[in-house]
Scaffold this motif. Sequence first.
Motif, PDB file in Angstrom:
ATOM      1  N   LYS A  66     -25.560  -9.571 -30.610  1.00 31.98           N
ATOM      2  CA  LYS A  66     -26.074 -10.914 -29.518  1.00 31.98           C
ATOM      3  C   LYS A  66     -24.844 -11.912 -30.034  1.00 31.98           C
ATOM      4  O   LYS A  66     -24.989 -12.555 -29.178  1.00 31.98           O
ATOM      5  CB  LYS A  66     -26.665 -11.584 -30.113  1.00 31.98           C
ATOM      6  CG  LYS A  66     -28.494 -10.969 -30.596  1.00 31.98           C
ATOM      7  CD  LYS A  66     -29.550 -12.027 -31.215  1.00 31.98           C
ATOM      8  CE  LYS A  66     -30.979 -11.419 -31.050  1.00 31.98           C
ATOM      9  NZ  LYS A  66     -31.931 -11.763 -31.401  1.00 31.98           N
ATOM     10  N   GLU A 164     -26.078 -19.668 -37.181  1.00 35.66           N
ATOM     11  CA  GLU A 164     -27.066 -18.909 -36.396  1.00 35.66           C
ATOM     12  C   GLU A 164     -26.112 -17.795 -35.955  1.00 35.66           C
ATOM     13  O   GLU A 164     -26.006 -16.119 -35.335  1.00 35.66           O
ATOM     14  CB  GLU A 164     -28.185 -19.192 -35.175  1.00 35.66           C
ATOM     15  CG  GLU A 164     -28.936 -18.064 -34.284  1.00 35.66           C
ATOM     16  CD  GLU A 164     -29.697 -18.636 -33.753  1.00 35.66           C
ATOM     17  OE1 GLU A 164     -30.929 -18.090 -33.339  1.00 35.66           O
ATOM     18  OE2 GLU A 164     -29.809 -20.546 -33.298  1.00 35.66           O
ATOM     19  N   ASN A 165     -25.508 -17.766 -34.675  1.00 37.35           N
ATOM     20  CA  ASN A 165     -23.911 -16.677 -33.835  1.00 37.35           C
ATOM     21  C   ASN A 165     -23.344 -15.994 -35.720  1.00 37.35           C
ATOM     22  O   ASN A 165     -23.446 -14.712 -35.265  1.00 37.35           O
ATOM     23  CB  ASN A 165     -23.144 -17.981 -33.471  1.00 37.35           C
ATOM     24  CG  ASN A 165     -23.722 -18.332 -32.482  1.00 37.35           C
ATOM     25  OD1 ASN A 165     -24.513 -17.414 -31.603  1.00 37.35           O
ATOM     26  ND2 ASN A 165     -22.988 -18.609 -31.437  1.00 37.35           N
ATOM     27  N   TYR A 168     -26.221 -13.992 -36.465  1.00 38.22           N
ATOM     28  CA  TYR A 168     -26.012 -12.843 -35.754  1.00 38.22           C
ATOM     29  C   TYR A 168     -25.241 -11.241 -36.117  1.00 38.22           C
ATOM     30  O   TYR A 168     -24.967 -10.465 -36.331  1.00 38.22           O
ATOM     31  CB  TYR A 168     -25.844 -12.985 -34.404  1.00 38.22           C
ATOM     32  CG  TYR A 168     -27.029 -13.871 -33.141  1.00 38.22           C
ATOM     33  CD1 TYR A 168     -28.664 -13.342 -34.656  1.00 38.22           C
ATOM     34  CD2 TYR A 168     -26.958 -14.813 -32.714  1.00 38.22           C
ATOM     35  CE1 TYR A 168     -29.384 -13.927 -34.158  1.00 38.22           C
ATOM     36  CE2 TYR A 168     -27.947 -15.474 -32.013  1.00 38.22           C
ATOM     37  CZ  TYR A 168     -29.421 -15.195 -33.003  1.00 38.22           C
ATOM     38  OH  TYR A 168     -30.684 -15.610 -32.322  1.00 38.22           O
ATOM     39  N   ILE A 171     -26.574  -7.352 -38.662  1.00 37.30           N
ATOM     40  CA  ILE A 171     -26.996  -6.248 -37.880  1.00 37.30           C
ATOM     41  C   ILE A 171     -28.802  -5.514 -38.701  1.00 37.30           C
ATOM     42  O   ILE A 171     -27.703  -4.648 -39.078  1.00 37.30           O
ATOM     43  CB  ILE A 171     -27.131  -6.081 -36.529  1.00 37.30           C
ATOM     44  CG1 ILE A 171     -25.851  -6.710 -35.720  1.00 37.30           C
ATOM     45  CG2 ILE A 171     -27.958  -4.731 -35.951  1.00 37.30           C
ATOM     46  CD1 ILE A 171     -24.987  -6.466 -34.654  1.00 37.30           C
ATOM     47  N   ARG A 192     -22.923  -8.724 -25.936  1.00 40.95           N
ATOM     48  CA  ARG A 192     -24.100  -9.174 -25.369  1.00 40.95           C
ATOM     49  C   ARG A 192     -23.479  -8.483 -24.322  1.00 40.95           C
ATOM     50  O   ARG A 192     -25.135  -8.187 -23.499  1.00 40.95           O
ATOM     51  CB  ARG A 192     -23.857 -11.060 -25.222  1.00 40.95           C
ATOM     52  CG  ARG A 192     -24.229 -11.177 -26.683  1.00 40.95           C
ATOM     53  CD  ARG A 192     -24.857 -12.398 -26.004  1.00 40.95           C
ATOM     54  NE  ARG A 192     -22.939 -13.287 -26.103  1.00 40.95           N
ATOM     55  CZ  ARG A 192     -22.991 -14.673 -25.913  1.00 40.95           C
ATOM     56  NH1 ARG A 192     -24.042 -15.516 -25.914  1.00 40.95           N
ATOM     57  NH2 ARG A 192     -21.665 -15.083 -25.734  1.00 40.95           N
TER      58      ARG A 192
END
Length: 385
Positions: A66, A164-165, A168, A171, A192
């Motif tokens: 992401k 949040e990033n 990511y 995983i 992405r």
Amino acid sequence: MKRNYILASMAIILLGLSSCKDSSQQQMAHGPVPFPVQSAEKENITIYNQYAANIEGEQNIEIRAKVDGFVEKIYIDEGSEVKKGQLLFKLSAETLNQQVNAASANIEVAKAQVVSAQVEVDKVTPLVEKNIISSAQLKTAESNLNAAKAQLIAAKATYMNAKENLDYTIIKSPVDGIVGSIPYRIGSLVGRTEAQPLTTVSNISNVYAYFTLNEKQLLQFNRELNGSSIANKIKELPEVELILADGSTYAQKGRIETINGMVNPRTGSISYRAIFPNPSNLLRSGISGKVKFPSTQNQVILVPQKATYELQGKKFVYVVTAENKVEAHEVIVSESVNQDFIVLNGLDAGQTFVVEGLIKLREGMQIKPVTEKHTPEGNAAKLII
């Protein structure tokens, strides 16, 4: 060459005449020759239709990045079993860590601005109440306080986005399943916009078998089943079996779950989906097989294939008359079932026909019938489509 062909044809005809003559002489000398016969009977049979099927896991989930970053660690291997929440990949996170730290610092700055603006409002409020200063200054202080609070909210949102990033970059598997191919290695730049996913996790605790029926088969299918709606028809469907690529029958039986609502205009077919339990993980996504689907036909007449002969594209049987003489009757057949034909027309229940030795018979020949009972194995038949 032509002369040889003519001579060969004449030889065959002479042999046939000689055979007929010998048969006639034998019949005259010893009476009617015995032949095995069978009485046509109507019975219920089960036909197993087989349809080519593609097998897919209940869930085939593409694992994608992401955020942009380099693959730092790979914790699994191709074909390994993973559990929901298990760590799969870790991406490099230096830039994202800096963004989180900067966002956290901005929150502290915004908090300080809120405190400063609140102090200003607290200082101005009593002065306005005593009419020492105008109310406009209080409104200005309150406006600055609201702006500072809004900046604090924005700073917290920026921090949450950065956090949040950062999350990511770790995983994890969203389901229990089997890991597919891994096209990337440590150090690969992913993001992405990549066409290929990092990997695929297939949940194969249950598998789907997708197969198709043509329009003719669909109409027959709908006529044979009870129920006013597709859902009711599906509930009435019997269990189905799965034939694997090596010809073996899969131990677990399945059931049809869905029928596509539209016929494919290009192929004239409609898609079905059957589900099979897969407790031992024997079945994998991407394999092929055949769905074995039973259907019942009531009150049909079966004739052994060896009891028929073909002439000019038509099929015939020798029916035995009351005088024990044979007559050739044309029969219309549908499917072949094991070693039998399903007779649609040309033979009625109760009629007796010759089962073997048709090559020795001729129209009107008198025979000695020897009754032979024919019973399909298990009263069931198998039809491959």
